[in-house]
Design a protein around this motif. Structure first.
Motif, short mmCIF file in Angstrom:
data_model
loop_
_atom_site.label_atom_id
_atom_site.label_comp_id
_atom_site.label_asym_id
_atom_site.label_seq_id
_atom_site.Cartn_x
_atom_site.Cartn_y
_atom_site.Cartn_z
N LEU A 6 18.24 -18.45 6.04
CA LEU A 6 16.99 -17.70 5.96
C LEU A 6 16.99 -16.76 4.76
O LEU A 6 15.97 -16.61 4.09
N LEU A 7 18.13 -16.15 4.48
CA LEU A 7 18.24 -15.27 3.33
C LEU A 7 18.03 -16.07 2.03
O LEU A 7 17.36 -15.61 1.11
N SER A 8 18.59 -17.26 1.96
CA SER A 8 18.40 -18.11 0.78
C SER A 8 16.94 -18.46 0.59
O SER A 8 16.42 -18.39 -0.52
N TYR A 9 16.27 -18.84 1.68
CA TYR A 9 14.84 -19.14 1.60
C TYR A 9 14.05 -17.93 1.12
O TYR A 9 13.15 -18.04 0.29
N ALA A 10 14.39 -16.74 1.66
CA ALA A 10 13.67 -15.53 1.28
C ALA A 10 13.88 -15.20 -0.20
O ALA A 10 12.93 -14.86 -0.91
N LEU A 12 14.71 -17.28 -2.63
CA LEU A 12 14.01 -18.28 -3.44
C LEU A 12 12.51 -18.04 -3.44
O LEU A 12 11.84 -18.22 -4.46
N ASN A 13 11.99 -17.60 -2.30
CA ASN A 13 10.58 -17.27 -2.21
C ASN A 13 10.22 -16.10 -3.11
O ASN A 13 9.16 -16.08 -3.72
N CYS A 14 11.11 -15.12 -3.23
CA CYS A 14 10.87 -13.94 -4.06
C CYS A 14 10.77 -14.30 -5.55
O CYS A 14 10.04 -13.65 -6.29
N ILE A 15 11.51 -15.31 -5.97
CA ILE A 15 11.46 -15.67 -7.40
C ILE A 15 10.48 -16.81 -7.67
O ILE A 15 10.41 -17.32 -8.78
N GLY A 16 9.75 -17.22 -6.63
CA GLY A 16 8.68 -18.19 -6.83
C GLY A 16 9.13 -19.64 -6.94
O GLY A 16 8.50 -20.43 -7.63
N GLU A 21 14.80 -26.74 -5.54
CA GLU A 21 15.46 -26.31 -6.77
C GLU A 21 16.87 -25.79 -6.48
O GLU A 21 17.66 -25.62 -7.39
N PHE A 22 17.15 -25.50 -5.24
CA PHE A 22 18.40 -24.86 -4.85
C PHE A 22 19.49 -25.85 -4.44
O PHE A 22 20.65 -25.60 -4.62
N VAL A 23 19.10 -26.98 -3.88
CA VAL A 23 20.07 -27.93 -3.34
C VAL A 23 20.71 -28.75 -4.46
O VAL A 23 20.19 -28.84 -5.56
#
Length: 117
Positions: A6-10, A12-16, A21-23
């Motif tokens: 959840l922290l990773s999703y949050a 990534l969401n903050c930087i748009g 793009e993360f996996v």
């Protein structure tokens, strides 16, 4: 684990950007399905991996016993020896990672260019 996801999703969401793009693998659907003819190969692979796991466990236990014996032999240098062992292990992991990266041909894709396939 759930908190980290959840922290990773949050973050990534903050930087748009999104999770694609993360996996480190590609989200590509394909129609490759297993068939019954593949089952014997699955059985052979599982037997071989079971045997390999047994030997790996024995090797790890023997290595742990050897390390304990070595730390008892040099009690005065124990702290420095553990630091040196950690640094050497990091060097081996880094070398393996760099070697694997140099051996592959990755292509930058995605909006940010940080996704490699």
């Amino acid at each position: 684990t759930m908190f980290c996801a959840l922290l990773s999703y949050a973050m990534l969401n903050c930087i748009g950007t999104d999770i694609k793009e993360f996996v480190i693998y590609a989200f590509e659907f394909h129609e490759n399905k297993w068939e019954w003819i593949d089952v014997p190969w699955f059985i052979v692979a599982s037997v071989l991996l079971g045997i390999l796991t047994s030997y790996h466990t024995r090797w790890v236990l023997a290595t742990g016993a050897w390390r304990q014996k070595m730390t008892k032999r040099i009690p005065r240098w124990q702290t420095r020896a553990k630091i040196l062992e950690t640094v050497l292990y990091c060097a081996v992991c880094t070398l393996a990672s760099v070697t694997a990266s140099l051996a592959s041909e990755c292509v930058a894709v995605g909006k940010s260019g940080f996704q490699y396939v």
